[in-house]
Structure formats: structure tokens, C-alpha cells
Design a protein around this motif. Structure first.
Motif, mmCIF file in Angstrom:
data_model
loop_
_atom_site.group_PDB
_atom_site.id
_atom_site.type_symbol
_atom_site.label_atom_id
_atom_site.label_comp_id
_atom_site.label_asym_id
_atom_site.label_seq_id
_atom_site.Cartn_x
_atom_site.Cartn_y
_atom_site.Cartn_z
ATOM 1 N N GLU A 1 -0.562 9.763 -4.858
ATOM 2 C CA GLU A 1 -1.893 9.511 -4.358
ATOM 3 C C GLU A 1 -1.810 7.949 -4.095
ATOM 4 O O GLU A 1 -1.303 7.088 -4.695
ATOM 5 N N VAL A 2 -2.452 7.685 -2.842
ATOM 6 C CA VAL A 2 -2.387 6.160 -2.435
ATOM 7 C C VAL A 2 -3.715 6.108 -1.681
ATOM 8 O O VAL A 2 -4.139 6.541 -0.805
ATOM 9 N N GLU A 3 -4.653 5.157 -2.493
ATOM 10 C CA GLU A 3 -6.036 5.005 -1.810
ATOM 11 C C GLU A 3 -6.947 6.219 -1.462
ATOM 12 O O GLU A 3 -7.507 6.360 -0.419
ATOM 13 N N GLY A 4 -6.665 7.085 -2.351
ATOM 14 C CA GLY A 4 -7.423 8.444 -2.093
ATOM 15 C C GLY A 4 -6.823 9.330 -1.303
ATOM 16 O O GLY A 4 -7.576 10.383 -0.961
ATOM 17 N N THR A 5 -5.786 9.164 -0.686
ATOM 18 C CA THR A 5 -5.009 10.057 0.096
ATOM 19 C C THR A 5 -3.965 10.851 -0.740
ATOM 20 O O THR A 5 -2.961 9.968 -1.182
ATOM 21 N N LYS B 1 0.751 -1.143 -0.181
ATOM 22 C CA LYS B 1 -0.121 -0.044 0.049
ATOM 23 C C LYS B 1 0.969 1.185 -0.017
ATOM 24 O O LYS B 1 0.559 2.315 -0.866
ATOM 25 N N TYR B 2 1.848 1.318 0.968
ATOM 26 C CA TYR B 2 2.582 2.259 0.883
ATOM 27 C C TYR B 2 4.163 1.862 0.451
ATOM 28 O O TYR B 2 4.770 1.139 1.228
#
Length: 155
Positions: free
Chosen positions: A68-72, A25-26
Motif C-alpha cells: 500500500e502506498v498513500e491509500g492505494t 512515493k513509489y
């Protein structure tokens, strides 16, 4: 026998925790600006963009890097001012423009480790939206936490 089973269970749990910490994810990576003397960690490969903006009467070239990662959205912007004596004025103008651009209102402001910390919230597409940002204080160095780190939005 019970001790061996407990040690094996702890080893499996430790391995699982280590794998979760390496979640895709990160994908943290170091980014070094070619326009300004800073580096920052992004959770993915950042895109970059530059354009001329008006900061309270000062025309400056603003460079942005964002991932951007999952909307952040994680983003960093920088400008070089032609007149260093107007840095405080430019930082306040940048803060006001960022809050206006995201359609938010400021909930809380503070200073820490050479930066203004701004917590703002609003509504985007009918959904409550919270943002936080850090702006360097003119004449100070570094940002909260020692200089590099994520500055998040859409929390």
C-alpha cells in the motif's frame, strides 16, 4: 550569453524532472512468487499471506502479496487448481468474490493480452471507491502490458 543561460535552465529543468521521477512515493521493486511462476513490480515492500478459499466448490490455497502506498493498494493473488479443466470456472468465481469483497459493482469488463480486465466501483466508509483488476484467462499467458505491472485499487 543568452544561449548559455537557456542551456543551463534546460539542464536544471531536466535534473528536476529526473529527481521527480525517482520520488520515494513509489519504490518499485521486483517480487517473485515462491508459490507460482510469476514476478510483478510493487511500489513498496509487499506483505504476503496464504489461506484456503472456496472457488465455486473447489478448495484451493490462495497466496496474496500486497503493498500500500498513500491509500492505494497494489495486490496480486494466485491459486493452484487441482483440476485444470475448471480454470475458467475458478477465474469467474475469483472475479465475483473480489468484487463482492470490496463491496462494488462491475462497471466494465473486457479482455486484453490474455487477461480479463475488470473496472468496478462502490462506496467504502461513505467515500466513492474505484478499483481495477486483471485476471489471467485460462490457457493464455501474460497480463496486459507484457506480463508484470501494478494492478491498482482505491484510485
Amino acid at each position: 550569453m543568452k544561449i548559455l543561460k537557456t542551456k543551463r535552465t534546460l539542464a536544471v529543468l531536466a535534473a528536476a524532472a529526473a529527481l521527480m521521477a525517482c520520488s520515494p512515493k513509489y519504490d518499485w521493486r521486483d517480487f517473485r512468487s515462491s508459490d507460482a511462476p510469476f514476478s510483478v513490480l510493487f511500489p513498496g515492500k509487499p506483505a504476503t499471506h496464504s489461506r484456503v478459499i472456496n472457488l465455486d466448490g473447489q478448495q484451493v490455497n490462495m497466496s496474496m502479496a500486497a503493498a500500500e502506498v498513500e491509500g492505494t493498494m497494489f495486490a496480486v493473488g494466485s491459486v493452484e487448481l487441482p483440476d485444470a479443466d475448471k480454470a475458467a470456472q475458478a477465474v469467474q468465481a475469483m472475479k465475483a468474490q473480489m468484487v463482492r469483497n470490496i463491496g462494488a459493482t462491475v462497471n466494465k469488463e473486457s479482455t486484453k493480452d490474455g487477461a480479463f480486465l475488470v473496472d468496478a466501483s462502490g462506496v467504502q466508509n461513505g467515500t466513492p471507491d474505484a478499483h481495477a483488476c486483471a485476471l489471467p484467462i485460462p490457457g493464455k499467458t501474460g497480463l496486459p502490458g507484457g506480463g508484470g505491472g501494478p494492478v491498482e485499487g482505491n484510485q
